[in-house]
Scaffold this active site. Structure first.
Site, short mmCIF file in Angstrom:
data_model
loop_
_atom_site.label_atom_id
_atom_site.label_comp_id
_atom_site.label_asym_id
_atom_site.label_seq_id
_atom_site.Cartn_x
_atom_site.Cartn_y
_atom_site.Cartn_z
CG ASP A 179 56.53 -12.80 -49.43
OD1 ASP A 179 57.34 -11.98 -49.98
OD2 ASP A 179 56.51 -13.33 -48.32
CG ASP A 212 62.27 -14.14 -51.15
OD1 ASP A 212 61.87 -13.11 -51.64
OD2 ASP A 212 62.71 -13.91 -50.10
CE LYS A 233 47.74 -27.61 -50.83
NZ LYS A 233 48.71 -28.74 -51.30
CE1 TYR A 258 51.74 -11.91 -47.50
CE2 TYR A 258 52.49 -9.87 -47.30
CZ TYR A 258 52.89 -11.02 -47.51
OH TYR A 258 54.07 -11.71 -47.78
C1 IPM Z 1 58.15 -8.44 -50.32
C2 IPM Z 1 58.58 -8.33 -48.76
C3 IPM Z 1 57.53 -7.88 -47.98
C4 IPM Z 1 56.23 -8.69 -48.31
C5 IPM Z 1 57.62 -7.88 -46.61
C6 IPM Z 1 58.57 -6.89 -46.03
C7 IPM Z 1 56.33 -7.29 -45.71
O1 IPM Z 1 58.88 -9.72 -48.18
O2 IPM Z 1 57.98 -7.33 -50.75
O3 IPM Z 1 58.31 -9.41 -50.98
O4 IPM Z 1 55.90 -9.91 -47.67
O5 IPM Z 1 55.32 -8.54 -49.11
MN MN Z 2 59.27 -11.15 -49.94
#
Ligand code: IPM
Ligand code: MN
Length: 377
Positions: free
Chosen positions: A250, A254, A194, A147
């Site tokens: 990240d 999700d 990984k 990032y």
């Molecule tokens: C999260 C979001 C952020 C990330 C984005 C909006 C930059 O997806 O907080 O998980 O990727 O960290």
């Molecule tokens: Mn995210």
């Protein structure tokens, strides 16, 4: 964790899309805590994200930064707007503001707990027997890795690169937090990486292996990200604390969130040595903006995590119990209860009544909500 005080300064960054609506309900919860426990939360609102680009040309202004730096905690809604998503040539994006904010406040450890509510088990996309006993706390590194590495695009626009870098110090400081968390939980930690391919992952493994000797009461496991993505679906209850780098965390968080039934339930805390930020893990859900259908629970539970950070354990518990009550009573937004759903505002309102007075039954809080509606009319 912070020392207790009477007045807490909270920077409120509502952001974009559904951000302002869900933050409004989280603020309602904060007000209920104030009333019940006699604290003062001074809320300092600042523009952030696409809204700030519209008003100020950049997503995160110096004024916003200073407000955040001067606060005891930051409450964030969500950022992002579709007008930036499909145009890769745009130079200024809302997400840059979020990354800058995380970096400037030194929020290296992002904690994302996953809890399953009994009454929602049937709507999980996984079979009921698979989600029995699922209770995961993800520790995602938040201020390093791909990032934040150097980015480049050659002049012809045909070759691009994003550098992934980690130092021992960056790995160590979050790994220690994750080990300490595991000690207070089921004493298991899984480093997801990984390491069969990436040099950075091999460094993560080395550091975590070395540290694990200091936590002999914790069982330390190592898993490749591809396998972990599969194991989360096949056997999620094997996990306790998951420790991982920025990008893997990240994606994995999700994935983990839907096991609970909706991403709208998952809160997060981003904690550094001097600052902390609390936000739902979901995005700005622009399609839902202004419709009153966004789930406020992830943001309200983020406030509970803020209370923990303030060392206000009872306040945190009261919020979690109130959320559990509305979930069990199926007072839910359409993501969780399509047929008999409630609006963002009503869910937030009922939670705030229950936070203010835990002796109130769901029925009474419901009545209170109805009478407040009548008063408005
Ligand atoms: C999260 C979001 C952020 C990330 C984005 C909006 C930059 O997806 O907080 O998980 O990727 O960290
Ligand atoms: Mn995210």
């Amino acid at each position: 964790m912070k020392a207790r005080k009477d007045i807490y300064q909270i920077a409120v960054l509502s952001g974009d899309g559904i951000g302002p609506e869900i933050v409004e309900q989280a603020v309602r919860t904060l007000k209920a805590i104030e009333t019940r426990f006699g604290h003062t939360f001074q809320l300092n609102y600042v523009d952030f994200g696409a809204v700030s680009i519209d008003h100020n040309g950049i997503p995160f202004t110096d004024q916003a930064r200073n407000t955040c730096l001067a606060s005891d905690a930051v409450l964030l809604g969500a950022i992002g707007d579709p007008k930036y998503d499909n145009d890769p040539t745009i130079k200024v994006r809302p997400e840059q503001g979020l990354l800058q904010l995380r970096k400037d406040l030194g929020l290296y450890s992002n904690i994302r707990p996953l809890k399953i509510y009994d009454s929602l088990k049937e709507i999980s996309p996984l079979k009921m027997e698979r989600i029995e006993n699922v209770d995961i706390e993800m520790y995602r590194e938040l201020t390093g890795g791909i990032y934040f590495g150097e980015k480049s695009l050659n002049e012809e626009g045909t070759i691009a690169s994003d550098l992934c870098t980690y130092s021992v110090m960056e790995i160590e400081r979050i790994a220690i937090k994750a080990f300490e968390a595991a000690q207070k939980r089921s004493k298991k930690i899984t480093l997801v990486d990984k390491a069969n391919v990436l040099e950075t992952s091999r460094l993560w493994r080395k550091v975590v292996q070395r540290l694990s000797v200091n936590y002999l009461d914790v069982e330390t496991k190592y898993m490749f990200i591809d396998n972990a993505a599969m194991q989360l679906i096949v056997n999620p209850s094997q996990f306790d604390v998951i420790l991982t780098e920025n990008l893997f965390g990240d994606i994995l968080s999700d994935e983990a969130s839907v096991i609970s039934g909706s991403i709208g339930l998952l809160p997060s805390a981003s904690i550094g040595d001097n600052h902390a930020l609390f936000e739902p893990i979901h995005g700005s859900y622009p399609e839902a903006k202004g419709k009153g259908i966004a789930n406020p629970i992830a943001t309200i539970l983020s406030v509970a995590m803020m209370m923990d950070y303030f060392d206000l354990a009872e306040e945190a518990e009261v919020i979690r119990v109130a959320v559990e009550q509305v979930v069990n009573a199926k007072i839910l937004t359409p993501d969780l209860n399509e047929r008999d759903c409630f609006s963002t505002q009503l869910v937030g309102e009922i939670i705030s009544y229950l936070v203010e007075d835990s002796s109130l039954s769901i029925e009474c809080s419901f009545e209170k909500m109805r009478s407040s509606l009548l008063t408005i009319i």
